[in-house]
Scaffold this motif. Structure first.
Motif, short mmCIF file in Angstrom:
data_model
loop_
_atom_site.label_atom_id
_atom_site.label_comp_id
_atom_site.label_asym_id
_atom_site.label_seq_id
_atom_site.Cartn_x
_atom_site.Cartn_y
_atom_site.Cartn_z
N THR A 152 1.08 -0.77 0.02
CA THR A 152 0.01 -0.03 0.08
C THR A 152 1.43 1.17 0.07
N VAL A 170 3.74 3.82 -8.09
CA VAL A 170 2.50 3.12 -6.58
C VAL A 170 1.73 3.44 -6.81
N ARG A 172 -1.58 -0.44 -5.95
CA ARG A 172 -1.41 -1.65 -4.73
C ARG A 172 -1.64 -3.01 -5.08
N ILE A 191 2.68 1.78 -15.64
CA ILE A 191 2.69 0.18 -15.33
C ILE A 191 2.21 -0.64 -16.73
N ALA A 222 4.71 8.83 -7.18
CA ALA A 222 3.18 8.89 -7.25
C ALA A 222 3.10 10.05 -7.55
N MET A 223 3.84 10.15 -8.86
CA MET A 223 3.77 11.66 -9.11
C MET A 223 3.98 11.16 -11.10
#
Ligand code: FMN
Ligand code: MN
Length: 491
Positions: A152, A170, A172, A191, A222-223
């Motif tokens: 997470t 990032v 989950r 991804i 996370a950008m």
């Protein structure tokens, strides 16, 4: 690494949080089954310290969990301290200071990582049949979740088949069985794009997941940087030094040498399994999960006494707001400014759960451009909505730059008093939508549509009022005198 840099070493970051009084080491045994989640949720919702769980039911001795790694802080003047610490900035940094720091690094030369022969992330090793993800303390985070989530607050590492593009991102991952995980790899995200490249060659995607990552690397992952941009080089530019990486044991990728836990393996090109539901960033949990791709784990490595960071997603503020929202704000700000738009600042209010972004418009520059509202709205839509970053946020709010958009109270006041109910809403029904938000119809979710809107809260050009407030209604000298005498009045 005798004095590791906390922005590049999760363990050093944790030590710094503990020393600052912004994390609390919990000695009592806590159950990863819901109790870790409940404590972490309460910490977010009360802006309490990040909980470090040092004794976990059923876990191997030494294995630990850190909750709320980027929650808001109650320490005076340090509301954004945990987020600022991810970048090695002062704990007293303001959102504007954090954003300008992130934007500056977008224009600096990337600093690629350096490969080192060994690192703490490989102090312990399990390969092949020895892999057993159940050895890690994998928590059930909310009672409505369809499974236990290991990933997470970690990032995926994948690379394009030609090796030119390394993507850190990032997303989950849920435990599927002892050697596999399952989680989203959306086609709109990098991804998913790289997985598609490997699938077209009939191959699985070599993959690694980094947990307890260098904090600056986690945030950069996370950008929404543009396609083909390597997040690892951005992290180097951001921190001023290259990330030290080690070669994985099994698949030729590189991962941060200081990571707490690393999973190595591949992302299947064809296999899927049920995933979720999970309490999500918008604050809701849906009743059903979905089928998502399967990740095969062929090796696990970890530091001694590893710390697994967890984000317990849901009602703000948690890391989907404080980290994802902040990184979206910086990306959008840079995109709009670079396109020549008169944007002073961009901010995804944490309270709006990354579902809106507020733009403050530089009044003088807008006047110089001579644009009408409609022209400004269309220019914002044209630049933002087709972009990678723009895809993520469905609603845009425009305000004048007298509003501090990082203060949600001021944004609410502007929305209520400046938005014209009949003419102030612009809708873009064909703009691509993020298929996660709760108001979409099933058809819109399936087709990733739903549109976007711009809410105009700009003051009328001929508006002659002033703001009736402490700052607006008194001479500067009197304001200063009142502040100087404040305690003398008896406050
Ligand atoms: C705590 C956290 C959880 C996230 N979970 C997901 C997720 O499950 N799926 C997803 O697509 N993006 C997720 N994101 C957002 C992505 O990390 C972000 O959009 C990033 O830009 C993706 O990388 P990319 O731009 O290289 O594709 C999450 C971000 C954070 C901070
Ligand atoms: Mn990317």
């Amino acid at each position: 690494m005798s004095h590791p840099d906390p922005s590049l070493d999760f363990r050093a970051f944790l030590d710094e949080l503990l020393a600052a009084g912004d994390a609390v080491a919990i000695e009592q045994t806590v159950d990863p089954h819901l109790e870790v989640g409940a404590i972490t949720r309460r910490a977010y919702e009360t802006h309490a310290q990040a909980p470090l769980f040092t004794s976990l039911t059923g876990a191997e001795p030494g294995f630990r969990i850190l909750g709320a790694p980027a929650g808001l802080s109650s320490l005076p003047g340090e509301r954004h301290g945990r987020i600022a610490a991810h970048f090695g900035l002062a704990r007293t940094s303001t959102p504007r200071e954090i954003l300008e720091h992130l934007v500056r690094a977008m224009h600096a030369e990337p600093v690629p990582p350096v490969v080192v022969p060994s690192g703490p992330s490989q102090q312990n090793v399990a390969v092949g049949d020895a892999v057993d993800l159940e050895r890690l303390p994998v928590p059930l985070l909310h009672q409505e979740d369809g499974g236990r989530y290991l990933g997470t607050y970690g990032f995926h590492v994948v690379q394009s088949p030609d090796g030119a593009w390394t993507s850190w991102s990032v997303a989950r991952t849920m435990l599927h069985d002892r050697r596999t995980l399952v989680g989203p790899a959306m086609p709109q995200q990098h991804i998913g794009m790289i997985r598609q490249m490997w699938s077209e060659r009939g191959e699985h995607t070599p993959w690694a997941m980094v947990l307890g990552a260098p904090p600056a690397a986690l945030a950069a992952s996370a950008m929404p940087l543009p396609e083909q941009v390597n997040e690892d080089g951005y992290v180097g530019a951001l921190t001023g030094r290259p990330v030290e990486v080690v070669r994985t044991l099994t698949n030729g990728l590189h991962v941060p040498a200081s990571a707490e836990i690393v999973l190595e393996g591949y992302l299947s090109s064809d296999e899927s399994a049920p995933e979720g539901p999970m309490g999500e960033y918008h604050g809701y949990a849906f009743p059903e999960g979905k089928h998502q791709p399967v990740f095969h784990v062929e090796a696990v490595t970890w530091r001694d006494a590893p710390v697994l960071p967890v984000c317990v997603a849901g009602l703000p503020p948690e890391e989907n707001h404080t980290v994802w929202g902040t990184m979206i704000s910086a990306s959008a700000l840079d995109l709009l400014r670079t396109a020549g738009l008169p944007v002073d600042l961009a901010w995804c209010s944490y309270e709006a759960a990354t579902c809106w972004i507020v733009l403050s418009i530089d009044r003088a520059r807008r006047a110089a451009l001579g644009w009408t509202r409609r022209q400004l709205v269309d220019a914002v839509a044209e630049v933002l909505f087709p972009s990678h970053v723009g895809w993520m946020v469905p609603k845009v709010i425009l305000v004048d730059d007298d509003i501090d958009i990082t203060d949600v109270n001021q944004v609410v006041w502007a929305l209520a008093t400046r938005n014209h109910p009949a003419t102030g809403q612009y809708v873009f029904p064909d703009a691509p939508g993020i298929p996660m938000v709760p108001y979409l119809t099933p058809e819109e979710v399936r087709t990733a549509t739903g549109g976007k809107s711009v809410t105009d809260c700009l003051l009328p050009e001929d508006f002659r009022g002033t703001t009736a407030s402490f700052r607006g209604s008194y001479p500067q000298r009197l304001q200063e005198q009142v502040l100087a005498d404040w305690h003398r009045y008896g406050y």
